[in-house]
Design an enzyme around this catalytic site. Structure first.
Site, PDB file in Angstrom:
ATOM      1  N   ASP A   1      -9.866 -58.737  47.236  1.00 59.00           N
ATOM      2  CA  ASP A   1     -10.491 -59.163  48.489  1.00 59.00           C
ATOM      3  C   ASP A   1     -10.658 -58.023  49.477  1.00 59.00           C
ATOM      4  O   ASP A   1     -11.593 -58.020  50.290  1.00 59.00           O
ATOM      5  CB  ASP A   1      -9.694 -60.313  49.119  1.00 59.00           C
ATOM      6  CG  ASP A   1      -8.213 -59.990  49.254  1.00 59.00           C
ATOM      7  OD1 ASP A   1      -7.764 -58.950  48.753  1.00 59.00           O
ATOM      8  OD2 ASP A   1      -7.493 -60.817  49.849  1.00 59.00           O
TER       9      ASP A   1
ATOM     10  N   SER B   1      -7.608 -61.806  43.913  1.00 64.52           N
ATOM     11  CA  SER B   1      -6.759 -61.259  44.983  1.00 64.52           C
ATOM     12  C   SER B   1      -5.280 -61.260  44.611  1.00 64.52           C
ATOM     13  O   SER B   1      -4.436 -61.827  45.312  1.00 64.52           O
ATOM     14  CB  SER B   1      -6.996 -62.054  46.271  1.00 64.52           C
ATOM     15  OG  SER B   1      -8.345 -62.003  46.629  1.00 64.52           O
TER      16      SER B   1
ATOM     17  N   ARG C   1     -13.455 -70.429  45.118  1.00 67.30           N
ATOM     18  CA  ARG C   1     -14.866 -70.705  45.360  1.00 67.30           C
ATOM     19  C   ARG C   1     -15.733 -70.091  44.273  1.00 67.30           C
ATOM     20  O   ARG C   1     -15.397 -69.040  43.711  1.00 67.30           O
ATOM     21  CB  ARG C   1     -15.298 -70.120  46.711  1.00 67.30           C
ATOM     22  CG  ARG C   1     -14.615 -70.758  47.910  1.00 67.30           C
ATOM     23  CD  ARG C   1     -15.148 -70.170  49.214  1.00 67.30           C
ATOM     24  NE  ARG C   1     -15.004 -68.723  49.232  1.00 67.30           N
ATOM     25  CZ  ARG C   1     -15.801 -67.896  49.917  1.00 67.30           C
ATOM     26  NH1 ARG C   1     -16.810 -68.367  50.621  1.00 67.30           N
ATOM     27  NH2 ARG C   1     -15.596 -66.596  49.906  1.00 67.30           N
TER      28      ARG C   1
END
Length: 877
Positions: free
Chosen positions: A617, A563, A502
């Site tokens: 994350d 991540s 994203r």
């Protein structure tokens, strides 16, 4: 020991020992004495093991004096399957399940999922055939074969048949086998001393219907071993506990005197049902065993089998109950005619009555069926007697199996033996609850075990912070503070952690955070291509997002949620240690991913992006929750993977200079236990999942906790229980053999209280499994055990972290919040509660609040960037 009176009465005859009403019941000394007779000590079991092992070795050497009590019969089976066998075969099973005969059509596919039973018929053998002439029995078998093949027309061209004949035989070849003696109630005349393969061939020829070639003769034990599922360990032992009991194993041919060979291996049938040694077995024989033997068809024979085999367990229980009733301990001193009838209590009755959950209800049903009216105390005592008889049988079976495994290890001259044991028989199948409990027992973690995990993690944290060897990397993130609420501005964020990523615009204003985002896909050829292609694709997506949001030409601070395991050298420097989650882009491992991103920005030209921070994350989750709660100093992810971070005192971080302030530490705790510290908690199912993973031996903690693996652990347990006949009637389906078919989301759905067992049934039927209500309940229990262990281990990890924070600050009490993200934690109906409960037990001086993060990976990356900008401005002032 108390003597046992003869147990039989003529039907309808009243037991003269039935006392008058009102006579008080005697004390419990007699019932305790009966229970005590079935107790076996560890020393006695070791003596039985040693005696059986000596008898096996004597028989292998062909010694006549002293005569061994086991036969050690070569079966001429030279190797176990390797998975490439293929073709269509007939199978005839005789004697495996008592008075029945089974015909099967088996297709071997040449793959590891190697056998598919496409057709199977079972025929009941009439009693007059079991006790009649041998020719009559084999003619009956030939007629059953013809009837089966008539129903499924096949090409009558040299059908290959395997003959499973479950009686003691002396084999001189794979298709030459002489019956030594009948067992299991068979007494057909004219067969003992004869080649049973030839007798079957003659009967097939007399039938004259089909051209069937009897290729091999095996007993049920050998068949069980050969049919074992191919796994990571070789299956070289077969164990049957059915009507009778026996075992076989793969012996070195040079040790079998009867073969006179010095190369290769051969399967040896032990015929251990005949094992008897007065010194070893005598002390564990009860008066009830002696009475049973005396009343049997062959007194003095098969003494070991009579203590273990399913044909005898019900009768042992009956003899005990008769004895106790005649002495007024049970049923008011009245034994019904049915109870006094031989074999009125069967194996299935005993298995039902001893079940810890439902046994008492079954006791009442069985005893009422025998014309008895048990009191509550009667039912409890009957259940205890069933348990005592079955426990002794299991212990004796285990000691015998230990002898076989000792022999196998010695013959291979190995210090440690890695081998699978194939099991079969109704005694296994009739004890599903016990097998289920034993299977799930390693998943039930005690407070002591969880405390040990907590302590081990604390030690690993300290070693990692000091730069010493540790399974916890304890990586500095260069995030030095959590949000204080004064952060303001517009920020870009990237969130890369899977095949979708994203781009976000995060607007931080007073009291609010507004987020706009766009999801972009990363094709597999990009994720596994060159690093340059991957980062060029990411920048293309950022440019597209800027155009969509009217941000073209603006240089906003950017936070990069990445991540994957990284070693950070600064807030905007992160060295990729290794790819995970299906990524394998070349030229990236060992490189600074921020530099790779900046280089892609430079190649694009006319694009200005200010990359301020790289964040994983877990840190993003902590920072996201920290914006709303200043007490949030730990981040936790429990989703596809798992990880944690927390705010550590800078003075404890050896790799970063400075003695004051704080530093957020990325623990990479999924790797905890990779040094073997969790080996005592691992099960064979964890080992199977680990071996089949893309990184065997790594991320051991993660593989016991996270969503990527819990469904696989459950699938392996279900396969195991199915192979033992506990689940799905022992019928293996192709779908359950398929890796990752059992999704972790199924655990959340199955354990949902509102859906209960209906959801279990729906999920399993969608997988092509037919199940009973008992199956559904067992699957639910398996899911509960696996997820409970995961949550408790996660809680032990959180407890280690918050306790370290408390001690770092020299506090008696600590109030702290943990920001949490991840689908497993959020969607599972009980996971969060179990984590919290475990933390309360292990860290009672810490008041811990769990905050579920909303968009931690995106919002958090922006907030890390915002805090960094705030600190930079403060430093300038």
């Amino acid at each position: 020991m108390a003597a046992i009176e003869p147990s039989g009465l003529h039907p309808g005859e009243r037991d003269s020992s039935c006392p008058q009403e009102g006579i008080p019941r005697p004390s419990g000394s007699l019932e305790l004495e009966c229970l005590q007779q079935f107790k076996v000590t560890m020393t006695q079991l070791q003596q039985i093991q040693a005696s059986l092992l000596r008898s096996m070795e004597q028989a292998l050497k062909g010694q006549d004096s002293p005569a061994p009590s086991v036969r050690m019969l070569p079966t001429f089976v030279r190797s176990t399957p390797h998975g490439t066998e293929q073709g269509d075969f007939l199978v005839l099973e005789l004697g495996a399940t008592g008075a029945s005969l089974r015909v099967l059509w088996v297709t071997l596919t040449g793959t590891k999922e190697h056998s598919v039973e496409t057709r199977s018929w079972e025929f009941v053998i009439p009693q007059e055939v079991i006790l009649g002439a041998g020719q009559q029995l084999f003619d009956f078998a030939a007629r059953c074969l013809s009837e089966f093949l008539d129903a499924y027309p096949v090409e009558n061209q040299g059908l290959k048949l395997g003959f499973n004949f479950s009686f003691p035989c002396h084999q001189t070849g794979l298709d030459k086998s002489t019956l030594i003696s009948w067992t299991k109630g068979f007494r057909c005349s004219g067969v003992e001393g004869q080649d049973v393969v030839q007798l079957l061939r003659d009967a097939i020829q007399r039938q004259g219907t089909y051209n069937i070639d009897v290729v091999a003769m095996v007993n049920d034990t050998v068949g069980t071993m050969m049919g074992c599922e191919l796994g990571t360990r070789p299956c070289e032992v077969g164990l049957i506990v059915d009507t009778g009991t026996n075992a076989c194993y793969m012996e070195e041919a040079r040790h079998v005197a009867a073969l006179d060979e010095d190369r290769g291996r051969t399967c040896v049938s032990i015929e251990w049902g005949s094992f008897y040694d007065e010194e070893a077995l005598g002390p564990v024989l009860t008066t009830f065993d002696d009475a049973l033997d005396h009343e049997s068809l062959v007194p003095g024979a098969q003494r070991f089998e009579k203590m273990i085999g399913g044909l005898y367990l019900g009768e042992l229980v009956r003899l005990v109950l008769v004895h106790l009733s005649r002495h007024g301990v049970l049923f008011g001193g009245c034994a019904s005619p049915a109870l006094l009838s031989q074999n009125s209590i069967l194996l299935e009755h005993v298995a039902q009555m001893e079940d810890p959950a439902t046994g008492i209800a079954h006791v009442h049903t069985v005893l009422q069926g025998l014309g008895l009216s048990p009191q509550a105390s009667d039912a409890e005592l009957v259940q205890r007697m069933c348990m005592a008889v079955c426990t002794r049988a299991a212990q004796l079976c285990a000691s015998a199996l230990a002898a076989v495994l000792s022999r196998l290890r010695h013959s291979r001259e190995q210090q440690t033996l890695h081998v699978a044991v194939a099991t079969g028989g109704r005694v296994f199948e009739w004890h599903p609850r016990r097998i289920l409990e034993e299977t799930l027992a390693p998943f039930q973690l005690s407070l002591e075990q969880l405390t040990a995990v907590q302590a081990q993690m604390r030690e690993a944290m300290i070693r990692g912070l000091q730069g010493e060897s540790s399974s916890l990397r304890m990586l500095p993130t260069y995030v030095r503070a959590t949000p204080d609420g004064s952060e303001r501005g517009d920020f870009l964020a990237l969130d890369l952690g899977g095949t979708n990523f994203r781009v976000l615009l995060v607007r931080v204003a007073e009291g609010s955070v507004q987020i706009t985002n766009q999801v972009y896909s990363i094709p597999e050829y990009v994720a596994q291509g060159s690093g340059q292609k991957l980062f060029d694709h990411i920048v293309d997506c950022i440019v597209d997002f800027q155009k969509r949001q009217g941000l073209s030409g603006q240089s906003l601070p950017l936070g990069f949620t990445f991540s994957f395991p990284c070693k950070q050298l600064g807030l905007d420097q992160g060295i990729l240690l290794n790819w995970t989650k299906g990524f394998n882009a070349s030229g990236c491992e060992g490189q600074d991913v921020v530099y790779l991103l900046r280089e892609a920005i430079r190649r694009r030209q006319a694009v200005e992006l200010n990359v301020v921070a790289i964040v994983n994350d877990t840190v993003g989750t902590m920072m996201s929750c920290g914006y709303d709660d200043p007490c949030c100093e730990m981040g936790l992810i429990v989703g596809t993977g798992t990880n944690a971070c927390y705010m550590e005192e800078l003075r404890n971080v050896a790799s970063v200079p400075g003695d004051s302030g704080h530093m957020c530490i990325n623990m990479e705790w999924g790797a905890f236990g990779d040094d073997g510290s969790l080996s005592m908690l691992g099960t064979c199912f964890d080992a199977s999942v680990d071996q089949a993973s893309i990184n065997p031996g790594k991320q051991r903690f993660e593989k016991m906790i996270s969503g990527m693996y819990l469904g696989e652990i459950v699938r392996h347990i279900l396969l195991h229980l199915t192979s033992l006949g506990v689940l799905f009637r022992g019928q293996k389906t192709q779908c359950l053999q398929t890796r990752d078919i059992f999704k972790t989301k199924f655990l959340s759905e199955i354990e949902s209280d509102s859906l209960a067992l209906r959801q279990v049934r729906a999920i399993l039927e969608d997988l092509g499994l037919t199940l009973t209500s008992d199956d559904a309940l067992m699957v639910l229990e398996v899911c509960q055990a696996v997820s409970r262990r995961a949550a408790q281990l996660c809680g032990a990890g959180v407890a280690a972290v918050v306790e370290k924070i408390r001690e770092n600050r020299g506090l008696q009490e600590l109030t702290v919040s943990v920001g949490v993200d991840g689908t497993l934690y959020k969607l599972h109906p009980h996971f969060s509660r179990l984590v919290s409960a475990t933390v309360r037990k292990l860290a009672p001086q810490c008041t811990v609040t769990f905050l579920q993060s909303e968009d931690g990976s995106g919002k958090g990356a922006a907030l890390v960037t915002a805090v960094a900008c705030r600190l930079t401005q403060m430093a300038r002032v």
